[in-house]
Design an enzyme around this catalytic site. Structure first.
Site, PDB file in Angstrom:
ATOM      1  N   GLY A 116       0.934  -1.311   0.396  1.00 36.78           N
ATOM      2  CA  GLY A 116       0.019   0.164   0.086  1.00 36.78           C
ATOM      3  C   GLY A 116       0.609   1.457  -0.012  1.00 36.78           C
TER       4      GLY A 116
ATOM      5  N   CYS B 287      15.198  -0.907   1.746  1.00 42.31           N
ATOM      6  CA  CYS B 287      15.523  -2.105   2.933  1.00 42.31           C
ATOM      7  C   CYS B 287      16.759  -2.154   3.083  1.00 42.31           C
ATOM      8  CB  CYS B 287      14.298  -3.155   2.587  1.00 42.31           C
ATOM      9  SG  CYS B 287      13.193  -3.061   2.460  1.00 42.31           S
TER      10      CYS B 287
END
Length: 401
Positions: A216, A341
């Protein structure tokens, strides 16, 4: 005041005001548990069902093929672990002896949310083949075909790379898997489409995948919500145990406000995707033209054509990417040196190294990633600031070497 320019939309995006407006009632007066049978519960159940239809419309799938998760990482884990475990391949006996090793094929440039899962399964007895990418950052179907084994259970190839934006031949892989299944092979295809969804049309029927992950916060919904497309008839071993939510695939009380937000974001993305794709490409190309005019020796990482419309990854020879990132940030411009990340790592980009480039090119790379709120003025601002920043860092690097 310092005018800030945000060009790190591949890391995350701001929440769309329309998405926020859709979500807020489910944080206040519409607070029921969607599993409850009374009015409050049925009110939120209806909202969850609507969001499922909205996400399904974005992907061109059936609503009951959408499983809500906490984000792209969980979707990837559920797809890969869930399919391997369901396929009937015991990874390790309690005494450590392997019964039958499941085989997984992935690419050498997968996001850590896929690559690390594969490596963890490898430690537990799976066999994993990472097919190479080439200088343009794209894998080849022939390498996937050549990696197939009799015990291959799953192929997991990302739709678009998160660092360089290159598009992989996922429709060809989907067609390959369909043909193999016609011949009786029990093999499935998963694609991590976290970066691609919302930036270009994604149609699971055209791709032919069995599993597809989305997140999302890459499409202007909040963090903490995502979804996994699970083709009808594709079974998964649940990874969250403790309830019958999401048709028993993913236990846990539904975060209705986040699910509603994802649905709203999906509907907004689907409604203007072609116009958005063209506008993002124009902004990206305009910035690249200005950068290469100022820095003829700068190098584009990845394929110039076969890539997402919003990502540009460029190496500036003689400059440390991390230093350039910090310098730009001090001037109000947010960019990235690669995957968010991996931002805590000092290692050069594994994606750029996997393309055959040296550490120097990998360390000097900057990712510019555009979003719906970027403008032509942002391009002008970055183009005006870059020359002095690169020149200063180049001179510092020469003095220190």
């Amino acid at each position: 005041m310092l005018k800030r320019v945000y060009l790190d939309n591949s890391a995350t995006t701001s929440v769309d005001p329309q998405v926020m407006a859709a979500m807020m009632p489910y944080l206040t007066e519409k607070f029921g548990n969607a599993s409850s049978i009374h009015h409050f519960g049925q009110e939120t159940r209806s909202a969850v069902d609507k969001a499922r239809h909205q996400v399904a419309a974005l992907l061109n799938c059936r609503p009951n093929e959408v499983v809500f998760t906490s984000g792209g990482t969980e979707s990837n884990n559920l797809a890969i672990r869930g399919k391997v475990q369901d396929a009937g391949f015991s990874l390790l006996e309690r005494d450590g002896s392997s019964i039958q090793n499941a085989h997984i094929i992935a690419s050498s440039i997968e996001h850590p949310a896929v690559k690390e899962v594969c490596l963890d399964l490898e430690k537990r007895g799976c066999e994993v083949t990472f097919v190479p990418c080439y200088e343009n950052g794209v894998i080849r179907l022939d390498d996937v075909l050549g990696s197939l084994r009799v015990n291959t259970v799953l192929i997991s190839i990302m739709a678009a790379n998160n660092e360089i934006g290159t598009l992989q031949p996922i429709a060809d892989i989907g067609n390959l898997v369909r043909e193999l299944r016609k011949k009786g092979r029990k093999i499935w295809f998963h694609t991590d489409a976290v970066q691609a969804v919302g930036k270009m049309p994604i149609d699971v029927e055209e791709i032919g995948c069995d599993l597809l992950s989305i997140s999302g916060h890459k499409i202007h919904a909040p963090k903490g919500i995502g979804a996994l497309y699970v083709r009808r008839g594709t079974r998964l071993q649940t990874q969250n145990i403790g309830g019958k939510q999401e048709r028993g695939v993913r236990a846990g009380t539904e975060p209705v406000h986040q699910i509603v937000a994802l649905g709203a974001a999906a509907e907004i993305a689907a409604s203007g995707i072609e116009e958005s794709e063209g506008r993002l490409r124009e902004l990206r190309d305009a910035l690249e033209d200005k950068i290469f005019d100022s820095f003829p020796n700068a190098e584009l990482n990845g394929d110039k054509v076969q890539r997402l419309p919003n990502i540009s990854n460029i190496s500036f020879p003689g400059v440390e990417g991390e230093g350039l990132l910090i310098n730009l940030d001090m001037q109000g411009i947010a960019v990235s040196t690669g995957s968010a990340c991996s931002s805590g790592s000092l290692e050069p980009s594994p994606v750029i190294r996997a393309m055959g480039h040296d550490d120097s090119q990998a360390r000097s790379a900057i990712r510019f990633s555009f979003g719906k709120y970027n403008t032509a003025e942002d391009v002008e601002r970055v183009a005006a600031v870059l020359p002095s920043a690169v020149d200063m860092l180049t001179r510092l690097n020469r003095r220190s070497s």
